[in-house]
Design a protein around this motif. Sequence first.
Motif, PDB file in Angstrom:
ATOM      1  N   VAL A 163       0.712  -1.454   0.058  1.00 45.26           N
ATOM      2  CA  VAL A 163      -0.018   0.045   0.142  1.00 45.26           C
ATOM      3  C   VAL A 163       0.853   1.321   0.095  1.00 45.26           C
ATOM      4  O   VAL A 163       1.474   1.543   1.196  1.00 45.26           O
ATOM      5  N   ASN A 164       0.820   1.971  -1.206  1.00 48.85           N
ATOM      6  CA  ASN A 164       1.859   2.898  -1.235  1.00 48.85           C
ATOM      7  C   ASN A 164       3.268   2.502  -0.769  1.00 48.85           C
ATOM      8  O   ASN A 164       3.838   3.042  -0.055  1.00 48.85           O
ATOM      9  N   ASP A 165       3.789   1.381  -1.446  1.00 50.48           N
ATOM     10  CA  ASP A 165       5.100   0.713  -1.090  1.00 50.48           C
ATOM     11  C   ASP A 165       5.148   0.380   0.464  1.00 50.48           C
ATOM     12  O   ASP A 165       6.351  -0.239   0.792  1.00 50.48           O
ATOM     13  N   GLN A 166       4.114   0.332   1.061  1.00 54.73           N
ATOM     14  CA  GLN A 166       4.359  -0.259   2.439  1.00 54.73           C
ATOM     15  C   GLN A 166       3.699  -1.586   2.389  1.00 54.73           C
ATOM     16  O   GLN A 166       2.583  -2.223   2.071  1.00 54.73           O
ATOM     17  N   PRO A 167       4.762  -2.543   2.862  1.00 58.39           N
ATOM     18  CA  PRO A 167       4.390  -4.262   2.343  1.00 58.39           C
ATOM     19  C   PRO A 167       3.492  -4.798   3.490  1.00 58.39           C
ATOM     20  O   PRO A 167       3.435  -4.210   4.606  1.00 58.39           O
ATOM     21  N   ILE A 168       2.574  -5.493   3.077  1.00 55.63           N
ATOM     22  CA  ILE A 168       1.773  -6.482   3.779  1.00 55.63           C
ATOM     23  C   ILE A 168       2.305  -7.966   3.554  1.00 55.63           C
ATOM     24  O   ILE A 168       2.226  -8.326   2.299  1.00 55.63           O
ATOM     25  N   THR A 169       2.816  -8.609   4.386  1.00 57.85           N
ATOM     26  CA  THR A 169       3.449  -9.855   4.141  1.00 57.85           C
ATOM     27  C   THR A 169       2.386 -11.237   4.351  1.00 57.85           C
ATOM     28  O   THR A 169       1.422 -10.953   4.808  1.00 57.85           O
ATOM     29  N   ALA A 216      -5.671   3.656   6.292  1.00 62.84           N
ATOM     30  CA  ALA A 216      -5.848   4.542   7.418  1.00 62.84           C
ATOM     31  C   ALA A 216      -4.939   4.962   8.325  1.00 62.84           C
ATOM     32  O   ALA A 216      -5.039   6.013   8.775  1.00 62.84           O
ATOM     33  N   GLU A 217      -4.087   4.104   8.768  1.00 66.38           N
ATOM     34  CA  GLU A 217      -2.697   4.515   9.385  1.00 66.38           C
ATOM     35  C   GLU A 217      -2.040   5.631   8.668  1.00 66.38           C
ATOM     36  O   GLU A 217      -1.576   6.490   9.009  1.00 66.38           O
ATOM     37  N   GLN A 218      -2.075   5.474   7.170  1.00 63.70           N
ATOM     38  CA  GLN A 218      -1.268   6.484   6.318  1.00 63.70           C
ATOM     39  C   GLN A 218      -2.214   7.695   6.308  1.00 63.70           C
ATOM     40  O   GLN A 218      -1.397   8.647   6.369  1.00 63.70           O
ATOM     41  N   VAL A 219      -3.527   7.822   6.427  1.00 64.69           N
ATOM     42  CA  VAL A 219      -4.400   9.011   6.319  1.00 64.69           C
ATOM     43  C   VAL A 219      -4.139   9.672   7.641  1.00 64.69           C
ATOM     44  O   VAL A 219      -3.896  10.857   7.892  1.00 64.69           O
ATOM     45  N   ALA A 220      -4.175   8.948   8.853  1.00 64.74           N
ATOM     46  CA  ALA A 220      -4.048   9.207  10.141  1.00 64.74           C
ATOM     47  C   ALA A 220      -2.776  10.238  10.294  1.00 64.74           C
ATOM     48  O   ALA A 220      -2.562  11.148  10.795  1.00 64.74           O
ATOM     49  N   LYS A 221      -1.604   9.535   9.949  1.00 71.79           N
ATOM     50  CA  LYS A 221      -0.311  10.094   9.965  1.00 71.79           C
ATOM     51  C   LYS A 221      -0.052  11.359   9.009  1.00 71.79           C
ATOM     52  O   LYS A 221       0.190  12.244   9.729  1.00 71.79           O
ATOM     53  N   ARG A 222      -0.880  11.426   7.832  1.00 70.83           N
ATOM     54  CA  ARG A 222      -0.675  12.512   7.116  1.00 70.83           C
ATOM     55  C   ARG A 222      -1.535  13.732   7.918  1.00 70.83           C
ATOM     56  O   ARG A 222      -1.072  14.948   7.865  1.00 70.83           O
ATOM     57  N   GLU A 263     -13.125   4.943  -1.887  1.00 67.00           N
ATOM     58  CA  GLU A 263     -12.329   6.246  -2.310  1.00 67.00           C
ATOM     59  C   GLU A 263     -10.803   6.086  -2.251  1.00 67.00           C
ATOM     60  O   GLU A 263      -9.873   6.377  -3.004  1.00 67.00           O
ATOM     61  N   LEU A 264     -10.537   5.707  -0.833  1.00 65.69           N
ATOM     62  CA  LEU A 264      -9.091   5.488  -0.378  1.00 65.69           C
ATOM     63  C   LEU A 264      -8.542   4.496  -1.424  1.00 65.69           C
ATOM     64  O   LEU A 264      -7.390   4.804  -1.888  1.00 65.69           O
ATOM     65  N   ARG A 265      -8.966   3.377  -1.781  1.00 69.64           N
ATOM     66  CA  ARG A 265      -8.418   2.392  -2.734  1.00 69.64           C
ATOM     67  C   ARG A 265      -8.315   2.974  -4.092  1.00 69.64           C
ATOM     68  O   ARG A 265      -7.266   2.627  -4.549  1.00 69.64           O
ATOM     69  N   GLN A 266      -9.218   3.692  -4.476  1.00 70.63           N
ATOM     70  CA  GLN A 266      -9.150   4.338  -5.972  1.00 70.63           C
ATOM     71  C   GLN A 266      -8.090   5.283  -5.820  1.00 70.63           C
ATOM     72  O   GLN A 266      -7.275   5.414  -6.901  1.00 70.63           O
ATOM     73  N   ASN A 267      -7.782   6.066  -4.912  1.00 70.40           N
ATOM     74  CA  ASN A 267      -6.822   7.211  -5.018  1.00 70.40           C
ATOM     75  C   ASN A 267      -5.495   6.747  -4.290  1.00 70.40           C
ATOM     76  O   ASN A 267      -4.611   7.774  -4.209  1.00 70.40           O
ATOM     77  N   ASN A 268      -5.408   5.698  -3.931  1.00 73.13           N
ATOM     78  CA  ASN A 268      -3.795   5.310  -3.405  1.00 73.13           C
ATOM     79  C   ASN A 268      -3.373   4.171  -4.457  1.00 73.13           C
ATOM     80  O   ASN A 268      -4.204   3.116  -5.013  1.00 73.13           O
ATOM     81  N   LYS A 269      -1.843   3.913  -4.225  1.00 66.60           N
ATOM     82  CA  LYS A 269      -1.370   2.747  -4.792  1.00 66.60           C
ATOM     83  C   LYS A 269      -1.122   1.620  -4.155  1.00 66.60           C
ATOM     84  O   LYS A 269      -0.764   1.274  -3.254  1.00 66.60           O
ATOM     85  N   ILE A 270      -2.269   0.516  -4.672  1.00 69.90           N
ATOM     86  CA  ILE A 270      -2.264  -0.903  -4.260  1.00 69.90           C
ATOM     87  C   ILE A 270      -1.621  -1.860  -4.990  1.00 69.90           C
ATOM     88  O   ILE A 270      -2.282  -2.082  -6.198  1.00 69.90           O
ATOM     89  N   VAL A 271      -0.806  -2.563  -4.808  1.00 74.18           N
ATOM     90  CA  VAL A 271      -0.286  -3.362  -5.644  1.00 74.18           C
ATOM     91  C   VAL A 271      -0.166  -4.812  -5.180  1.00 74.18           C
ATOM     92  O   VAL A 271       0.130  -5.260  -3.918  1.00 74.18           O
ATOM     93  N   TYR A 272      -0.771  -5.713  -5.807  1.00 73.76           N
ATOM     94  CA  TYR A 272      -0.967  -7.216  -5.328  1.00 73.76           C
ATOM     95  C   TYR A 272      -0.081  -8.268  -6.016  1.00 73.76           C
ATOM     96  O   TYR A 272       0.472  -7.875  -7.113  1.00 73.76           O
TER      97      TYR A 272
END
Length: 306
Positions: free
Chosen positions: A32-38, A71-77, A296-305
């Motif tokens: 998610v925006n280059d933040q990995p989920i393993t 959500a974590e990234q939104v909260a941080k920003r 909306e968040l999924r559409q406006n952010n970079k998510i790579v599977y």
Amino acid sequence: MIGAAAIAVSAVAAGSFATDVAQAQQAVKASVNDQPITSYDVQQRVKMMTLFRQKTSEKIALDDLIDETLAEQVAKRAKLTLPSDAEINQRVAGIAKQVKLTLPQFEQALNQQGVQLATLKRFFRGQATWAAVMRAKASSLKADVSEADIQAEMQKEGVSPDTATIKEFKLQQIVFVIPKGSPPGMVGKRTAEAESFRKRFPGCDGSLALAQSMKGVVVLDIGRRDSTQVSGEGAEALMKTPVGGTLKPGVTDRGVEVVAVCAVKEVQSTAGVRAAAERRLLESETKDLETKFKAELRQNNKIVYN
């Protein structure tokens, strides 16, 4: 809701578990925006939700972890205020208490089911972060509710300025201070002290003397608050608490806090019904907000599977 009674202790092979963890951590399921989920993150969430008898699958777990990361990234920003480590530890301690285990015993029970304590903490933090983001989003929509809309809603309810009232509370706050750097067990200790204080609470006039007999307890006069200035579960609890009573302890950055009700009176005001009218209008505006905002968040952010 997590079923605490579902926790049971059973043996697992520690060596095999460690090998599985090492292999899974190397596989990235999504970013998610280059933040990995393993794969490990996903497997841990599935195991935890299965343990607590919640509906789950790898897809459900991955989707939830993606939403929580967003959500974590939104909260941080947005620099939102999020629960402290002490508050998260308090939630964990509460689950352990429900199943009559000490925190070390509870952690061992989780480990023996292949679930790390950090996984449970991450889940609680994810829930709290998403809730904070949704509150901020809902608050931003208040601008769409005009004063004219509120007045029209009040007229529809037949509100009379001459008879409308609200409750005004005189409150006191008792803080059981937890110094920074204290061990996690301090939260439970101070909470127990706060509960003991509540049982002996002599009323607001005598609270300072009782506090002075204890170590690290501070009494603060909050002043007056009306029913429009509090919301959520705290508001419901406050409305039900009699004069001379106290609310259940809550964990904050300062420590464990107890609120006491010193006095209550009815004050002539349309503020209460105005707030209720605004709340009804806002609820109408925010219907299905969570589902729409996630999309909306999924559409406006970079998510790579992967």
